[in-house]
Design a protein around this motif. Sequence first.
Motif, short mmCIF file in Angstrom:
data_model
loop_
_atom_site.label_atom_id
_atom_site.label_comp_id
_atom_site.label_asym_id
_atom_site.label_seq_id
_atom_site.Cartn_x
_atom_site.Cartn_y
_atom_site.Cartn_z
N ALA A 1 -6.57 -4.43 3.53
CA ALA A 1 -7.23 -4.76 2.29
C ALA A 1 -7.91 -3.41 1.51
N THR A 2 -7.34 -2.49 1.70
CA THR A 2 -7.79 -1.40 1.07
C THR A 2 -7.10 -0.77 -0.08
N SER A 3 -5.92 -1.17 -0.10
CA SER A 3 -4.82 -0.68 -1.24
C SER A 3 -4.77 0.95 -1.21
N ALA A 4 -5.01 1.41 0.11
CA ALA A 4 -4.96 2.90 0.35
C ALA A 4 -3.60 3.58 0.17
N SER A 5 -3.56 4.53 -0.15
CA SER A 5 -2.24 5.32 -0.34
C SER A 5 -1.49 5.66 1.06
N ALA A 6 -0.48 6.12 0.97
CA ALA A 6 0.09 6.44 2.45
C ALA A 6 -0.59 7.44 3.06
N SER A 7 -0.94 8.33 2.25
CA SER A 7 -1.34 9.52 2.94
C SER A 7 -2.80 9.25 3.77
N GLU A 8 -3.76 8.34 2.79
CA GLU A 8 -4.92 7.83 3.24
C GLU A 8 -4.77 6.92 4.59
N ILE A 9 -3.60 6.24 4.54
CA ILE A 9 -3.32 5.45 5.86
C ILE A 9 -2.99 6.15 7.06
N LYS A 10 -2.29 7.21 6.66
CA LYS A 10 -1.64 8.19 7.99
C LYS A 10 -3.20 8.85 8.34
N ALA A 11 -3.79 9.02 7.49
CA ALA A 11 -5.21 9.96 7.86
C ALA A 11 -6.07 8.97 8.80
N LYS B 1 0.48 -4.67 -8.88
CA LYS B 1 0.19 -3.23 -9.72
C LYS B 1 0.88 -2.22 -9.09
N THR B 2 1.04 -2.25 -7.74
CA THR B 2 1.76 -1.08 -6.73
C THR B 2 0.86 0.20 -6.74
N VAL B 3 -0.15 0.27 -7.74
CA VAL B 3 -0.84 1.56 -7.60
C VAL B 3 -2.58 0.88 -7.34
N ASN B 4 -3.20 1.76 -6.75
CA ASN B 4 -4.59 1.62 -6.42
C ASN B 4 -5.63 2.08 -7.56
N LYS B 5 -6.77 1.82 -7.79
CA LYS B 5 -7.84 2.20 -8.33
C LYS B 5 -7.69 3.76 -8.87
N ASN B 6 -7.03 4.55 -7.77
CA ASN B 6 -7.17 6.14 -8.09
C ASN B 6 -5.74 6.54 -8.74
N GLY B 7 -4.95 5.64 -9.00
CA GLY B 7 -3.62 5.76 -9.61
C GLY B 7 -2.57 6.33 -8.55
N ASP B 8 -3.07 6.21 -7.11
CA ASP B 8 -2.11 6.59 -6.17
C ASP B 8 -1.16 5.23 -5.84
N THR B 9 0.25 5.48 -5.33
CA THR B 9 0.97 4.54 -4.85
C THR B 9 0.41 3.81 -3.77
N ILE B 10 0.42 2.51 -3.60
CA ILE B 10 -0.22 1.71 -2.40
C ILE B 10 0.76 2.08 -1.41
#
Length: 212
Positions: free
Chosen positions: A197-207, A142-151
């Motif tokens: 396995a969270t499909s977090a966005s880049a900003s979430e991963i960095k945080a 899908k390349t995007v998560n449930k929030n619509g953010d790029t994975i």
Amino acid sequence: MRVRRIGIVGSGHIGGNLGVMLGKAGYEVFFSSRHPEDLQELVAAAGPAARAGSVAEAIEFGDVVLLSVPLKAYRELDSETKQALQGKIVIDTSNPYPERDGVMAVEARQDPGGMGSVVSRLLPGARIVRAFNSVYFEDLRKTVNKNGDTIGIPIAGDDQEAVQVAVELARSVGLDPVVVGGLSASKFFDVDTPVYATSASASEIKAKLRIE
């Protein structure tokens, strides 16, 4: 380094899906498994520049090798295969699951250097990069998560050219690469970490990983 050809060893959930995505992104893709005759559906989905064959053929073909097999399969690789991987950029997607891989996975989870260190010992001489292991394969497509953010795709490696290749491949298929650090830093996105396995966005991963 200009990468055009990707050899894929292990054409299952991650290797197969990522291979199709890379084929659609314009790369030449060579799928392989122990039964290459079963891979024609993937070849068709990946486009006219895709093909399938043996593991040895995929390794020889690829400017880069995407190695996407169960951890236990690494010990089953013969000496010729390991030798063929020496000097190659190898993007490793493996994860240690004790219920599948046995004691080997238990030991890998306890390794202070994480899976990056484990794989580098199993494949001496290969230019190992850890990437694409932390996302569920259906979300990968899908390349995007449930929030619509790029994975976001965490990446770790000691070879900077190899790391940049992994960054390029992630971007080319619509994913957002996050360079975490050297190869041992892959322990921060191994199984059971906050970003796995969270499909977090880049900003979430960095945080979560406190990356600037």
